[in-house]
Design an enzyme around this catalytic site. Structure first.
Site, PDB file in Angstrom:
ATOM      1  N   CYS A  52      47.543  52.775  61.490  1.00 40.70           N
ATOM      2  CA  CYS A  52      46.900  51.594  61.001  1.00 40.70           C
ATOM      3  C   CYS A  52      46.436  50.978  62.326  1.00 40.70           C
ATOM      4  O   CYS A  52      47.378  50.805  63.368  1.00 40.70           O
ATOM      5  CB  CYS A  52      48.097  50.731  60.424  1.00 40.70           C
ATOM      6  SG  CYS A  52      47.519  49.116  59.897  1.00 40.70           S
ATOM      7  N   ASP A  59      49.872  55.973  59.110  1.00 38.23           N
ATOM      8  CA  ASP A  59      49.410  56.212  57.670  1.00 38.23           C
ATOM      9  C   ASP A  59      49.397  57.691  57.154  1.00 38.23           C
ATOM     10  O   ASP A  59      49.093  58.524  58.013  1.00 38.23           O
ATOM     11  CB  ASP A  59      48.125  55.718  57.520  1.00 38.23           C
ATOM     12  CG  ASP A  59      47.986  54.226  57.512  1.00 38.23           C
ATOM     13  OD1 ASP A  59      48.943  53.489  56.881  1.00 38.23           O
ATOM     14  OD2 ASP A  59      47.355  53.518  58.350  1.00 38.23           O
ATOM     15  N   GLU A  75      34.931  76.517  60.932  1.00 42.94           N
ATOM     16  CA  GLU A  75      36.186  77.715  61.336  1.00 42.94           C
ATOM     17  C   GLU A  75      37.518  76.886  60.813  1.00 42.94           C
ATOM     18  O   GLU A  75      37.586  75.799  61.594  1.00 42.94           O
ATOM     19  CB  GLU A  75      36.022  77.952  62.828  1.00 42.94           C
ATOM     20  CG  GLU A  75      36.991  79.161  63.280  1.00 42.94           C
ATOM     21  CD  GLU A  75      38.428  78.483  63.542  1.00 42.94           C
ATOM     22  OE1 GLU A  75      39.187  79.287  62.852  1.00 42.94           O
ATOM     23  OE2 GLU A  75      38.532  77.524  64.189  1.00 42.94           O
ATOM     24  N   SER A  76      38.430  77.248  60.359  1.00 42.23           N
ATOM     25  CA  SER A  76      39.714  76.686  59.901  1.00 42.23           C
ATOM     26  C   SER A  76      40.508  76.035  60.743  1.00 42.23           C
ATOM     27  O   SER A  76      40.955  75.100  60.940  1.00 42.23           O
ATOM     28  CB  SER A  76      40.557  77.486  58.707  1.00 42.23           C
ATOM     29  OG  SER A  76      40.878  78.479  59.556  1.00 42.23           O
ATOM     30  N   HIS A  93      41.777  53.443  56.464  1.00 40.76           N
ATOM     31  CA  HIS A  93      41.754  54.550  55.680  1.00 40.76           C
ATOM     32  C   HIS A  93      40.144  55.096  55.354  1.00 40.76           C
ATOM     33  O   HIS A  93      39.741  56.234  55.175  1.00 40.76           O
ATOM     34  CB  HIS A  93      42.380  54.541  54.190  1.00 40.76           C
ATOM     35  CG  HIS A  93      43.869  54.137  54.409  1.00 40.76           C
ATOM     36  ND1 HIS A  93      44.552  54.475  55.243  1.00 40.76           N
ATOM     37  CD2 HIS A  93      44.609  53.555  53.354  1.00 40.76           C
ATOM     38  CE1 HIS A  93      45.788  54.020  55.109  1.00 40.76           C
ATOM     39  NE2 HIS A  93      45.688  53.393  54.055  1.00 40.76           N
ATOM     40  N   GLU A  94      39.328  54.111  54.973  1.00 43.38           N
ATOM     41  CA  GLU A  94      38.073  54.221  54.601  1.00 43.38           C
ATOM     42  C   GLU A  94      37.254  54.838  55.879  1.00 43.38           C
ATOM     43  O   GLU A  94      36.309  55.707  55.630  1.00 43.38           O
ATOM     44  CB  GLU A  94      37.255  52.919  54.100  1.00 43.38           C
ATOM     45  CG  GLU A  94      37.976  52.213  52.869  1.00 43.38           C
ATOM     46  CD  GLU A  94      39.010  51.571  53.294  1.00 43.38           C
ATOM     47  OE1 GLU A  94      39.630  50.696  51.998  1.00 43.38           O
ATOM     48  OE2 GLU A  94      39.811  51.401  54.273  1.00 43.38           O
TER      49      GLU A  94
END
Length: 154
Positions: A52, A59, A75-76, A93-94
């Site tokens: 936060c 969060d 690539e993972s 969050h946004e």
């Protein structure tokens, strides 16, 4: 491996230490081996964390990335390290959700991308954030994300 699409990857197969912040994180891409096919790629990150920006408390979110690749695939391992780089990153969050999606769109240039952040409650209120580049191609099966909304104790 001789002359493969994987030869320019630096993170895959290495010890893979998480970057200190998202700006330092390097997302790596490989050539799409099936560029003439429309198909969906899904990544799920059920244990995403950030901070936060006001309280500096952690969060938590369940993230889901769906995309239809064009010329590149993410690539993972580099995606995992990029997402881990948010652990000490302070943002709402946004900002986290949309920023991740926009970076992937800017760098990978997929045919279509949908990104969702299902954030766990802060102060009793869950926040869900969704980003999409437009309509999905008609000939691609796009399954529901099936992430249950937060129900609390009821």
């Amino acid at each position: 491996m001789t002359n493969s699409i994987y030869e320019n990857l630096d993170q895959l197969g290495s010890s893979g230490k998480a970057p200190k912040n998202p700006e330092e994180a390097v997302l790596e891409y490989v050539s799409n081996p099936r560029p003439n096919s429309h198909y969906l790629v899904r990544f799920t990150c059920p244990e995403f964390t950030s901070l936060c920006p006001v309280t500096r408390q952690p969060d938590f979110a369940h993230l889901m990335l769906d995309y239809v690749p064009d010329k590149l695939l993410v690539e993972s391992k580099s995606l995992k390290l990029f997402l881990q780089s948010f652990r000490n990153h302070a943002a709402f969050h946004e900002d986290c959700t949309v920023g991740i999606a926009e970076r992937l769109v800017d760098e990978m240039k997929p045919k279509w991308l949908r990104f969702a952040g299902y954030w766990y409650p802060r102060g009793g209120i869950p926040i869900d954030v969704f980003f999409q580049t437009g309509e999905a191609p008609r000939d691609v099966w796009v399954p529901n994300q099936d992430v249950p909304t937060y129900r609390g104790r009821g």
